[in-house]
Enzyme design. Sequence first.
Site, PDB file in Angstrom:
ATOM      1  N   LYS A  33      21.075  75.973  30.060  1.00  0.00           N
ATOM      2  CA  LYS A  33      21.785  75.463  28.877  1.00  0.00           C
ATOM      3  C   LYS A  33      21.625  73.943  28.746  1.00  0.00           C
ATOM      4  O   LYS A  33      21.278  73.438  27.689  1.00  0.00           O
ATOM      5  CB  LYS A  33      23.280  75.800  28.987  1.00  0.00           C
ATOM      6  CG  LYS A  33      24.139  75.069  27.972  1.00  0.00           C
ATOM      7  CD  LYS A  33      25.608  75.386  28.114  1.00  0.00           C
ATOM      8  CE  LYS A  33      26.349  74.607  29.152  1.00  0.00           C
ATOM      9  NZ  LYS A  33      26.792  73.267  28.762  1.00  0.00           N
ATOM     10  N   ASN A  34      21.876  73.228  29.833  1.00  0.00           N
ATOM     11  CA  ASN A  34      21.886  71.772  29.732  1.00  0.00           C
ATOM     12  C   ASN A  34      20.496  71.183  29.494  1.00  0.00           C
ATOM     13  O   ASN A  34      20.369  70.097  28.938  1.00  0.00           O
ATOM     14  CB  ASN A  34      22.538  71.144  30.971  1.00  0.00           C
ATOM     15  CG  ASN A  34      24.044  71.348  30.962  1.00  0.00           C
ATOM     16  OD1 ASN A  34      24.610  71.773  29.958  1.00  0.00           O
ATOM     17  ND2 ASN A  34      24.695  71.053  32.087  1.00  0.00           N
ATOM     18  N   CYS A 127      37.169  65.701  26.566  1.00  0.00           N
ATOM     19  CA  CYS A 127      37.261  67.151  26.562  1.00  0.00           C
ATOM     20  C   CYS A 127      38.178  67.546  27.707  1.00  0.00           C
ATOM     21  O   CYS A 127      38.740  66.684  28.382  1.00  0.00           O
ATOM     22  CB  CYS A 127      35.884  67.792  26.684  1.00  0.00           C
ATOM     23  SG  CYS A 127      35.149  67.591  28.284  1.00  0.00           S
ATOM     24  N   ARG A 132      35.276  61.205  29.349  1.00  0.00           N
ATOM     25  CA  ARG A 132      33.851  61.235  29.039  1.00  0.00           C
ATOM     26  C   ARG A 132      33.396  60.122  28.084  1.00  0.00           C
ATOM     27  O   ARG A 132      32.949  60.384  26.954  1.00  0.00           O
ATOM     28  CB  ARG A 132      33.454  62.617  28.539  1.00  0.00           C
ATOM     29  CG  ARG A 132      33.936  63.697  29.475  1.00  0.00           C
ATOM     30  CD  ARG A 132      33.376  65.036  29.191  1.00  0.00           C
ATOM     31  NE  ARG A 132      32.017  65.180  29.694  1.00  0.00           N
ATOM     32  CZ  ARG A 132      31.381  66.345  29.751  1.00  0.00           C
ATOM     33  NH1 ARG A 132      31.969  67.431  29.332  1.00  0.00           N
ATOM     34  NH2 ARG A 132      30.162  66.422  30.234  1.00  0.00           N
ATOM     35  N   PRO A 133      33.488  58.877  28.543  1.00  0.00           N
ATOM     36  CA  PRO A 133      33.032  57.764  27.703  1.00  0.00           C
ATOM     37  C   PRO A 133      31.504  57.747  27.572  1.00  0.00           C
ATOM     38  O   PRO A 133      30.809  58.465  28.287  1.00  0.00           O
ATOM     39  CB  PRO A 133      33.511  56.537  28.474  1.00  0.00           C
ATOM     40  CG  PRO A 133      33.629  56.988  29.891  1.00  0.00           C
ATOM     41  CD  PRO A 133      33.935  58.454  29.860  1.00  0.00           C
ATOM     42  N   GLU A 135      29.815  54.529  27.193  1.00  0.00           N
ATOM     43  CA  GLU A 135      29.433  53.108  27.151  1.00  0.00           C
ATOM     44  C   GLU A 135      28.103  52.864  27.874  1.00  0.00           C
ATOM     45  O   GLU A 135      27.393  51.916  27.539  1.00  0.00           O
ATOM     46  CB  GLU A 135      30.569  52.221  27.704  1.00  0.00           C
ATOM     47  CG  GLU A 135      30.613  51.995  29.201  1.00  0.00           C
ATOM     48  CD  GLU A 135      31.069  53.212  30.009  1.00  0.00           C
ATOM     49  OE1 GLU A 135      31.393  54.242  29.417  1.00  0.00           O
ATOM     50  OE2 GLU A 135      31.052  53.121  31.249  1.00  0.00           O
ATOM     51  N   LEU A 136      27.737  53.722  28.804  1.00  0.00           N
ATOM     52  CA  LEU A 136      26.461  53.521  29.498  1.00  0.00           C
ATOM     53  C   LEU A 136      25.286  53.785  28.548  1.00  0.00           C
ATOM     54  O   LEU A 136      24.262  53.094  28.606  1.00  0.00           O
ATOM     55  CB  LEU A 136      26.363  54.416  30.735  1.00  0.00           C
ATOM     56  CG  LEU A 136      27.391  54.147  31.840  1.00  0.00           C
ATOM     57  CD1 LEU A 136      27.283  55.189  32.950  1.00  0.00           C
ATOM     58  CD2 LEU A 136      27.204  52.743  32.421  1.00  0.00           C
ATOM     59  N   ASP A 316      29.662  71.135  38.340  1.00  0.00           N
ATOM     60  CA  ASP A 316      29.734  72.366  37.552  1.00  0.00           C
ATOM     61  C   ASP A 316      29.944  73.603  38.428  1.00  0.00           C
ATOM     62  O   ASP A 316      30.260  74.678  37.913  1.00  0.00           O
ATOM     63  CB  ASP A 316      28.457  72.541  36.707  1.00  0.00           C
ATOM     64  CG  ASP A 316      28.432  71.604  35.510  1.00  0.00           C
ATOM     65  OD1 ASP A 316      29.448  70.938  35.247  1.00  0.00           O
ATOM     66  OD2 ASP A 316      27.384  71.519  34.836  1.00  0.00           O
ATOM     67  N   VAL A 338      33.348  63.494  40.279  1.00  0.00           N
ATOM     68  CA  VAL A 338      32.575  63.222  39.062  1.00  0.00           C
ATOM     69  C   VAL A 338      33.463  63.171  37.814  1.00  0.00           C
ATOM     70  O   VAL A 338      33.364  62.249  37.013  1.00  0.00           O
ATOM     71  CB  VAL A 338      31.438  64.262  38.887  1.00  0.00           C
ATOM     72  CG1 VAL A 338      30.638  63.974  37.620  1.00  0.00           C
ATOM     73  CG2 VAL A 338      30.519  64.265  40.111  1.00  0.00           C
ATOM     74  N   ARG A 408      30.118  79.598  25.419  1.00  0.00           N
ATOM     75  CA  ARG A 408      29.341  78.370  25.241  1.00  0.00           C
ATOM     76  C   ARG A 408      28.178  78.333  26.226  1.00  0.00           C
ATOM     77  O   ARG A 408      27.136  77.767  25.921  1.00  0.00           O
ATOM     78  CB  ARG A 408      30.220  77.139  25.549  1.00  0.00           C
ATOM     79  CG  ARG A 408      31.147  76.721  24.448  1.00  0.00           C
ATOM     80  CD  ARG A 408      31.798  75.413  24.839  1.00  0.00           C
ATOM     81  NE  ARG A 408      30.814  74.542  25.434  1.00  0.00           N
ATOM     82  CZ  ARG A 408      31.019  73.713  26.454  1.00  0.00           C
ATOM     83  NH1 ARG A 408      32.213  73.604  26.984  1.00  0.00           N
ATOM     84  NH2 ARG A 408      30.064  72.967  26.936  1.00  0.00           N
TER      85      ARG A 408
HETATM   86  C1  UD1 Z   1      26.134  66.508  32.145  1.00  0.00           C
HETATM   87  C2  UD1 Z   1      26.223  68.008  31.972  1.00  0.00           C
HETATM   88  C3  UD1 Z   1      27.520  68.546  32.551  1.00  0.00           C
HETATM   89  C4  UD1 Z   1      27.680  68.089  34.006  1.00  0.00           C
HETATM   90  C5  UD1 Z   1      27.531  66.571  34.116  1.00  0.00           C
HETATM   91  C6  UD1 Z   1      27.539  66.073  35.545  1.00  0.00           C
HETATM   92  C7  UD1 Z   1      24.988  68.306  29.907  1.00  0.00           C
HETATM   93  C8  UD1 Z   1      25.021  68.734  28.485  1.00  0.00           C
HETATM   94  N1  UD1 Z   1      26.152  68.329  30.549  1.00  0.00           N
HETATM   95  O1  UD1 Z   1      27.197  65.951  31.365  1.00  0.00           O
HETATM   96  O2  UD1 Z   1      27.501  69.968  32.514  1.00  0.00           O
HETATM   97  O3  UD1 Z   1      28.965  68.464  34.474  1.00  0.00           O
HETATM   98  O4  UD1 Z   1      26.276  66.171  33.525  1.00  0.00           O
HETATM   99  O5  UD1 Z   1      26.556  66.706  36.287  1.00  0.00           O
HETATM  100  O6  UD1 Z   1      23.949  68.032  30.433  1.00  0.00           O
HETATM  101  N2  UD1 Z   1      30.320  58.365  32.428  1.00  0.00           N
HETATM  102  C9  UD1 Z   1      30.798  57.118  32.103  1.00  0.00           C
HETATM  103  N3  UD1 Z   1      30.207  56.440  31.085  1.00  0.00           N
HETATM  104  C10 UD1 Z   1      29.156  56.948  30.360  1.00  0.00           C
HETATM  105  C11 UD1 Z   1      28.665  58.223  30.718  1.00  0.00           C
HETATM  106  C12 UD1 Z   1      29.273  58.913  31.754  1.00  0.00           C
HETATM  107  O7  UD1 Z   1      31.748  56.631  32.721  1.00  0.00           O
HETATM  108  O8  UD1 Z   1      28.672  56.275  29.445  1.00  0.00           O
HETATM  109  C13 UD1 Z   1      30.967  59.113  33.516  1.00  0.00           C
HETATM  110  C14 UD1 Z   1      31.631  60.403  33.024  1.00  0.00           C
HETATM  111  O9  UD1 Z   1      32.893  60.161  32.450  1.00  0.00           O
HETATM  112  C15 UD1 Z   1      31.700  61.219  34.271  1.00  0.00           C
HETATM  113  C16 UD1 Z   1      30.418  60.795  35.018  1.00  0.00           C
HETATM  114  O10 UD1 Z   1      30.006  59.581  34.435  1.00  0.00           O
HETATM  115  O11 UD1 Z   1      32.815  60.854  35.028  1.00  0.00           O
HETATM  116  C17 UD1 Z   1      29.298  61.807  34.908  1.00  0.00           C
HETATM  117  O12 UD1 Z   1      29.016  62.051  33.569  1.00  0.00           O
HETATM  118  P1  UD1 Z   1      27.555  62.371  33.040  1.00  0.00           P
HETATM  119  O13 UD1 Z   1      26.612  62.478  34.191  1.00  0.00           O
HETATM  120  O14 UD1 Z   1      27.221  61.438  31.942  1.00  0.00           O
HETATM  121  O15 UD1 Z   1      27.770  63.819  32.432  1.00  0.00           O
HETATM  122  P2  UD1 Z   1      27.206  64.388  31.062  1.00  0.00           P
HETATM  123  O16 UD1 Z   1      25.820  63.913  30.844  1.00  0.00           O
HETATM  124  O17 UD1 Z   1      28.200  64.190  29.992  1.00  0.00           O
END
Ligand code: UD1
Length: 437
Positions: A33-34, A127, A132-133, A135-136, A316, A338, A408
Amino acid sequence: MPPLINTISQDQPYLRIYGGRQLSGHVKISGAKNSALVLMTGALLAEDTCHFHNVPALADINRMGEILQALGVKLFPSKGGLSLDSRHLTSAHAPYELVSQLRASFFAIGPLLARLGTARVPLPGGCAIGARPVELHVRGLQAMGAEVHIEHGIVQAYARKLKGAKIYLDYPSVGATETLMMAATLADGETIIENAAQEPEVVDLANFCRSMGAKIRGAGTNTITIVGVQKLHGTDYEIIPDRIETGTFLTAAAITRSEITLAPVFPDHLTPIIAKLEEMGAQIVQETPKTLRFIPAETYTSTDIETLPYPGFPTDMQSLFMALMTIAEGNSIFSETVFENRFGHVPELNRMGADIRIKGNHAVIRGVPFLSGAPVMGTDLRATAALVVAGLAAQGETQVYGLTHLDRGYEAIEAKLQQLGAKLERVNGVPQATAVL
Ligand code: UD1
């Protein structure tokens, strides 16, 4: 705790599971899916058609399809496949109603900006599992020369031409790595992403982009280098098997003490999952390069697990392993590092007779001899899957609500479980999607 059934309306769909039966046979693993979701946004980069194979039939894939259609992409579904023609993009504005339903659609900001020089994508919001920000993603695009404004909940980005940059991610975010890698494929010059995510889905995206003509090296390590090219072309690409679906069936087999085989899988993607199952007492045999046989233990030993970015233990899989730990001998500790709010399944597992206490981001699981069936409510995708897995082992009948979450991310889950001999049925529900779109 008040009786949960009070919060559930009579006509809500649920899975009725008659637990305590062993599973046997073979399960076919669907496409990831991802990977599929991010590859679909990656198709925006090509001024041509991309053909995908092994696309899972899932609600999330359908939603992503709707978002891409709103941008002008033409979709041509076929059995197990999907073609996306991004030749004529008509809009750089992803609609909020759709983005708010599918967080991963935010990742379209990178390819849209690279392709059109402008992108308007609503902030996806939090969610059930955390804030889930993004900013990165935003800081990385700014480092590549984009002008980014966030107004009225919408991220607006402009860049006549993105420029290669050296970007250090404070955290190896999967989504940020993917957004920036896609944006960099069409930028001027070289982009280096340091502290990049190393997940298999990131590697799959890099391979897909390479098959469109992108120049990327280092995907799967913590430093990814992308040299921008003028244009990307259409391609034919097969999506990798879903490692989390594989892990879900492995835990289903473990908790029901069942021997099953699973294929196709990429065993290398499952290293932390296999290592922990073996530590708990199970055996996993690689029968062919893409087939695993799971051999259960009579009793499982407790273990401690910390979720981490890949190649660490995947967040996950946390809820699913916790379901298994509820019946292991002794105390296990799960540390969730995470996401900040990923224990929604805990009160529900406790309703089924588990003994789990939460302290901050740690869960202490005291093994019990057995679980007993109960009505339970899934709060997010993997939490709901964990309740299904627990229900397979529980004595008596379990009713799992929250199926919109389950649908989903799991293709034909009840059919696959039924094929393995599980006794379960969907009540009040429309049957699951059987084809993409
Ligand atoms: C993806 C996966 C999700 C999985 C997650 C971690 C998809 C569609 N979803 O989600 O199933 O659980 O990886 O393996 O691929 N964060 C920040 N700032 C940012 C981005 C992220 O602080 O700009 C934090 C998030 O809040 C979280 C951590 O980084 O605490 C990991 O998030 P991230 O790796 O970005 O997960 P997703 O890509 O959203």
